[in-house]
Design an enzyme around this catalytic site. Structure first.
Site, short mmCIF file in Angstrom:
data_model
loop_
_atom_site.label_atom_id
_atom_site.label_comp_id
_atom_site.label_asym_id
_atom_site.label_seq_id
_atom_site.Cartn_x
_atom_site.Cartn_y
_atom_site.Cartn_z
N ASN A 3 -41.95 -55.11 -31.33
CA ASN A 3 -42.40 -55.30 -32.29
C ASN A 3 -42.64 -57.15 -32.03
O ASN A 3 -41.33 -57.87 -32.09
CB ASN A 3 -40.68 -54.77 -32.93
CG ASN A 3 -41.05 -55.29 -34.83
OD1 ASN A 3 -41.38 -56.41 -34.98
ND2 ASN A 3 -40.07 -54.54 -35.11
N GLU A 22 -45.02 -54.67 -36.70
CA GLU A 22 -44.54 -55.64 -37.81
C GLU A 22 -45.57 -56.56 -37.45
O GLU A 22 -44.86 -57.86 -37.00
CB GLU A 22 -43.22 -56.09 -37.19
CG GLU A 22 -42.72 -56.21 -39.25
CD GLU A 22 -41.22 -56.75 -38.80
OE1 GLU A 22 -40.74 -57.10 -39.98
OE2 GLU A 22 -40.81 -56.65 -37.90
N ASP A 78 -40.90 -49.14 -32.76
CA ASP A 78 -39.57 -49.76 -33.99
C ASP A 78 -39.30 -48.81 -34.73
O ASP A 78 -39.53 -48.28 -35.70
CB ASP A 78 -40.05 -51.00 -34.49
CG ASP A 78 -38.62 -51.73 -34.98
OD1 ASP A 78 -37.54 -50.96 -34.65
OD2 ASP A 78 -38.10 -52.31 -35.88
N ASN A 94 -36.00 -48.30 -36.19
CA ASN A 94 -34.77 -49.31 -37.16
C ASN A 94 -33.70 -47.78 -37.08
O ASN A 94 -32.67 -47.90 -38.19
CB ASN A 94 -35.62 -49.58 -38.26
CG ASN A 94 -35.73 -50.24 -38.72
OD1 ASN A 94 -34.81 -51.77 -38.06
ND2 ASN A 94 -36.92 -50.78 -39.18
N ASP A 116 -37.82 -61.08 -32.46
CA ASP A 116 -36.05 -60.59 -32.27
C ASP A 116 -36.43 -59.35 -32.09
O ASP A 116 -35.59 -58.63 -31.49
CB ASP A 116 -36.27 -60.48 -33.67
CG ASP A 116 -36.72 -59.68 -34.80
OD1 ASP A 116 -37.44 -59.19 -34.56
OD2 ASP A 116 -36.61 -59.34 -36.20
N HIS A 117 -37.62 -59.05 -31.11
CA HIS A 117 -37.16 -57.92 -30.11
C HIS A 117 -37.67 -58.20 -29.17
O HIS A 117 -38.45 -59.13 -28.96
CB HIS A 117 -38.60 -57.50 -31.01
CG HIS A 117 -38.10 -56.31 -32.81
ND1 HIS A 117 -37.57 -55.19 -32.13
CD2 HIS A 117 -37.86 -56.43 -33.51
CE1 HIS A 117 -37.36 -54.69 -33.62
NE2 HIS A 117 -37.28 -55.34 -34.20
N CYS A 162 -14.57 -74.79 -40.32
CA CYS A 162 -14.18 -73.17 -39.79
C CYS A 162 -12.77 -73.50 -38.55
O CYS A 162 -12.31 -74.14 -38.25
CB CYS A 162 -15.12 -72.35 -38.78
SG CYS A 162 -15.31 -73.03 -36.77
N HIS A 165 -12.24 -72.97 -34.62
CA HIS A 165 -13.37 -74.04 -34.12
C HIS A 165 -13.42 -75.37 -34.46
O HIS A 165 -12.99 -76.29 -33.63
CB HIS A 165 -15.26 -73.47 -33.48
CG HIS A 165 -15.27 -72.24 -33.08
ND1 HIS A 165 -15.50 -71.68 -34.06
CD2 HIS A 165 -14.59 -71.67 -31.66
CE1 HIS A 165 -15.36 -70.56 -33.17
NE2 HIS A 165 -15.37 -70.32 -32.02
#
Length: 567
Positions: A7, A37, A201, A203, A329-330, A512, A515
């Site tokens: 992907n 994609e 992919d 999903n 991101d893959h 936060c 941290h």
């Protein structure tokens, strides 16, 4: 034969990162490469995106746009590495190809009918697809989510499974039709004795070991149950090759969220799958216990070391602030299959990219090449300026990007120049502004602080400016003091005002609890009563709860002035 699925999250940026399509394909070093994609429309297809020397490409692009989704959000392409596209006996070169899997997209074509059989009748008669019309099936195929290539010894499906949130019944129904129709197509091929390889992919993460944060309802997902029903362990015809070879390997993920920097702590999921089913290639009389996986699959793994970003970029999460990891991101997944028998000589099928009109162009006639084209004479109002400043004047007529200093300019009333006008109000042009001195201390502070501040959704956050004005009083006085020219005063005053904005934003961002670091602003996008509402979360990358360096569970709604007044 080596086969890779990947992907790419946009084919154009991946080609840009590697310099060319040929470099991208060569880096994967496979006989068949399946991309998902691609994010390309048919109108955007060009030779540099889908044509590479030594490869034949088979493409499916998005043909329609659904609600909230622009055209070109999906798309798949299969690249086959061959020595010759004509009269070739290579297994990687398909003997036929099809866009989609329902057979509807190829109904108007008579030259490529080897794969399209009576699949439409099988789908419409299926009990699971009651009240499904031909229009529904055509809509499934129109999103560019599947390309089928028949290689003689096996049929390859390159697919990009749709994603559907439980709160969106329209997309849930779409996803159900998509996978159920695919299953009917696979069953039809397997019943004919075909070998089927499905990559892409999905999903869908098949097992709890494939999901970083599998909750108690993980096993109850209807699509996950459907996928597992296809596997051999559940009595189905397919084998999830990676899981079968590496059943106990943990944290073996193929996808991570870029918005949360989840790859920093390997907090992802395995949704890029390779499934195979069907008989083996052997011709023995007794084939009991023989199947494609047991006899011919030698290796399958995740290419975690594959270079997915530019060498000059650090692909690590740097504390949030709208920063995203470079590259897809893959990660790719590969499989090695051996012992394939030869196929008779054949040529590339008509679906190949070399035959797509948007890529090769339309054939011109001899008359169109020799005929004289009419020349339109320009009118007096359309004369092209001949002076050397003509292009510059035309450019300033339209809207152009403003400089930061232009927001701090004071408008000046100009004297009356026309008898018919009372007054003309104009402001300084950007060209009249002085150039900032790069060595000033204010410039250095501006460049340093602006890279650390998030610019998203702070316009409605309540804050107290008194302390900021006091802290910058000395700075403002220094800028406006004697000895400075008027233009320099304006230039530096603008920088002081910009620093005021930055300090106001700093004071409005909470810390936060885990941290003690500035949070990052987010906005609710999911439909519901809070859609559009701002909130704050920890800016660190998302990871396991046991990791103290990962994102803490801090959450805080952003309070606006308007809402406080209503209370």
């Amino acid at each position: 034969m080596k086969l890779v699925t990947y992907n790419v999250n946009g084919l154009r940026p991946r080609i840009s990162q590697h310099g060319s399509l040929r470099n991208l394909l060569s880096s994967l070093d496979a006989d068949i490469i399946c991309f998902q994609e691609t994010k390309l429309t048919r109108q955007e297809l060009s030779a540099d995106l889908v044509m590479a020397e030594g490869y034949e490409a088979f493409i499916s692009c998005t043909r329609t746009s659904s609600k909230g989704r622009p055209i070109g959000y999906s798309g798949v392409v299969t690249f086959c590495r061959v020595k010759s596209a004509f009269s070739s006996d290579e297994v990687a070169l398909p003997i036929s190809a099809e866009e989609g899997f329902t057979g509807l997209l190829d109904q108007s074509k008579t030259r490529d009918k080897k794969i399209s059989t009576s699949i439409l009748e099988r789908l419409l008669c299926a009990e699971e697809l009651e009240q499904i019309t031909e229009k529904d099936l055509l809509r499934v195929d129109s999103e560019g989510r599947c390309v089928i290539t028949d290689h003689g010894d096996f049929v390859l499906f390159n697919l990009y499974g749709p994603r559907a949130d439980s709160g969106n019944p329209e997309r849930v129904r779409f996803k159900m039709i998509f996978f159920t129709a695919l299953q009917k197509r696979w069953e039809a091929l397997l019943s004919e004795g075909k070998r089927v390889i499905v990559v892409g992919d999905f999903n869908i993460a098949p097992f709890a070991i494939d999901q970083c944060d599998a909750g108690p309802d993980f096993e109850n997902d209807r699509f996950r149950r459907w996928l597992r029903s296809l596997l051999r362990k559940e009595g189905g015809p397919f084998v999830d090759v990676f899981h079968e070879i590496h059943p106990e390997r943990k944290h073996a993920y193929t996808c991570w969220s870029q918005n949360t920097g989840a790859e920093e702590f390997n907090f992802g999921s395995r949704i890029d799958l390779i499934m195979i089913g069907g008989p083996c290639f052997h011709q023995d009389a007794d084939l009991r216990g023989h199947e494609l996986f047991n006899c011919h699959v030698r290796e399958c793994d995740i290419m975690t070391q594959f270079k997915r970003c530019k060498s000059d970029n650090d692909a690590r999460w740097k504390g949030g602030r709208s920063l995203k990891l470079d590259g897809s991101d893959h990660v790719p997944v590969f499989i090695n299959i051996c012992g394939m028998p030869p196929v008779p000589p054949h040529s590339t099928p008509p679906l190949a990219a070399r035959y797509v009109p948007e890529i090769r162009g339309l054939q011109q006639t001899i008359v169109s090449l020799i005929q004289r084209r009419p020349v339109t004479a320009a009118t007096n109002d359309e004369k092209i300026p001949h002076n050397r400043h003509g292009k510059e004047k035309i450019k300033h007529r339209g809207y152009s990007q403003l400089k930061l200093l232009s927001f701090f300019e004071r408008k000046v009333t100009m004297p009356n120049v026309n008898a018919c006008d009372d007054a003309t109000d104009t402001s300084f042009r950007q060209e009249d502004l002085p150039v900032r001195e790069p060595n000033s201390c204010l410039e250095e502070n501006y460049m340093t602080d602006s890279s650390q501040i998030s610019m998203s959704r702070f316009e409605d956050i309540e804050c107290q400016p008194d302390s900021v004005d006091a802290s910058l009083a000395s700075m403002s006085g220094a800028v406006s003091g004697p000895g400075h020219s008027t233009e320099k005063d304006k230039n530096r005053t603008a920088l002081v005002e910009w620093q005021k904005i930055q300090m106001l934003m700093q004071n409005s961002v909470p810390l936060c609890v885990g941290h003690g670091e500035p949070c990052v602003a987010r906005c609710v996008k999911k439909p519901g009563p809070n859609i559009g509402r701002g909130f704050y979360v920890c800016a660190r990358a998302k990871g396991p709860a046991s990791n103290a360096d990962a994102r803490c569970d801090h959450f805080q709604w952003a309070t606006s002035k308007s809402k406080r007044k209503q209370r």
